[in-house]
Design a protein around this motif. Sequence first.
Motif, PDB file in Angstrom:
ATOM      1  N   LEU A  52     -36.556  83.637  19.740  1.00  0.00           N
ATOM      2  CA  LEU A  52     -36.622  82.669  18.649  1.00  0.00           C
ATOM      3  C   LEU A  52     -36.760  83.338  17.272  1.00  0.00           C
ATOM      4  N   PRO A  53     -37.692  84.262  17.056  1.00  0.00           N
ATOM      5  CA  PRO A  53     -37.776  84.883  15.725  1.00  0.00           C
ATOM      6  C   PRO A  53     -36.547  85.715  15.379  1.00  0.00           C
ATOM      7  N   GLY A  55     -33.473  85.196  16.462  1.00  0.00           N
ATOM      8  CA  GLY A  55     -32.404  84.246  16.169  1.00  0.00           C
ATOM      9  C   GLY A  55     -32.578  83.602  14.803  1.00  0.00           C
ATOM     10  N   ALA A  56     -33.808  83.280  14.458  1.00  0.00           N
ATOM     11  CA  ALA A  56     -34.076  82.673  13.148  1.00  0.00           C
ATOM     12  C   ALA A  56     -33.766  83.673  12.033  1.00  0.00           C
ATOM     13  N   ALA A  57     -34.148  84.920  12.226  1.00  0.00           N
ATOM     14  CA  ALA A  57     -33.861  85.944  11.210  1.00  0.00           C
ATOM     15  C   ALA A  57     -32.355  86.154  11.061  1.00  0.00           C
ATOM     16  N   ALA A  59     -30.023  83.916  11.640  1.00  0.00           N
ATOM     17  CA  ALA A  59     -29.485  82.735  10.963  1.00  0.00           C
ATOM     18  C   ALA A  59     -29.762  82.798   9.460  1.00  0.00           C
ATOM     19  N   LEU A  60     -30.971  83.205   9.079  1.00  0.00           N
ATOM     20  CA  LEU A  60     -31.285  83.338   7.655  1.00  0.00           C
ATOM     21  C   LEU A  60     -30.417  84.398   6.990  1.00  0.00           C
TER      22      LEU A  60
END
Length: 112
Positions: A52-53, A55-57, A59-60
């Motif tokens: 999750l982290p 993937g979020a990074a 995406a950002l």
Amino acid sequence: MTDEQGIKSRLDEELAEIKFTGHARVRNRTHPRTWRDKASAFWNKELELPLLPIGAAAALLLFWAASLQPDDSSTEGEIQLAGRELIEAGGNTYWKDVYEEAVRKHEDENKG
């Protein structure tokens, strides 16, 4: 308890021919002595990466990279790029400063 003893004796009979000969190798991997064994033990680690982290990074990072793209609000035929402009002349695209220099040279040749 006789069943347990019978099972144990039968298991001992079946496993009597099997010998474990990798004592030294297992000991070296669990308690390394040489620098090579220590380096091997250091590099032989499992990595647990949280999805999750990461993937979020990612995406950002993609959204940030997309926001750096130049917008299409410039007038048709001219695009401002790093302080230079692209212009269209005669169906071709040129850097404005290079085009003006070429036109100036061409006009000077025709005058002289």
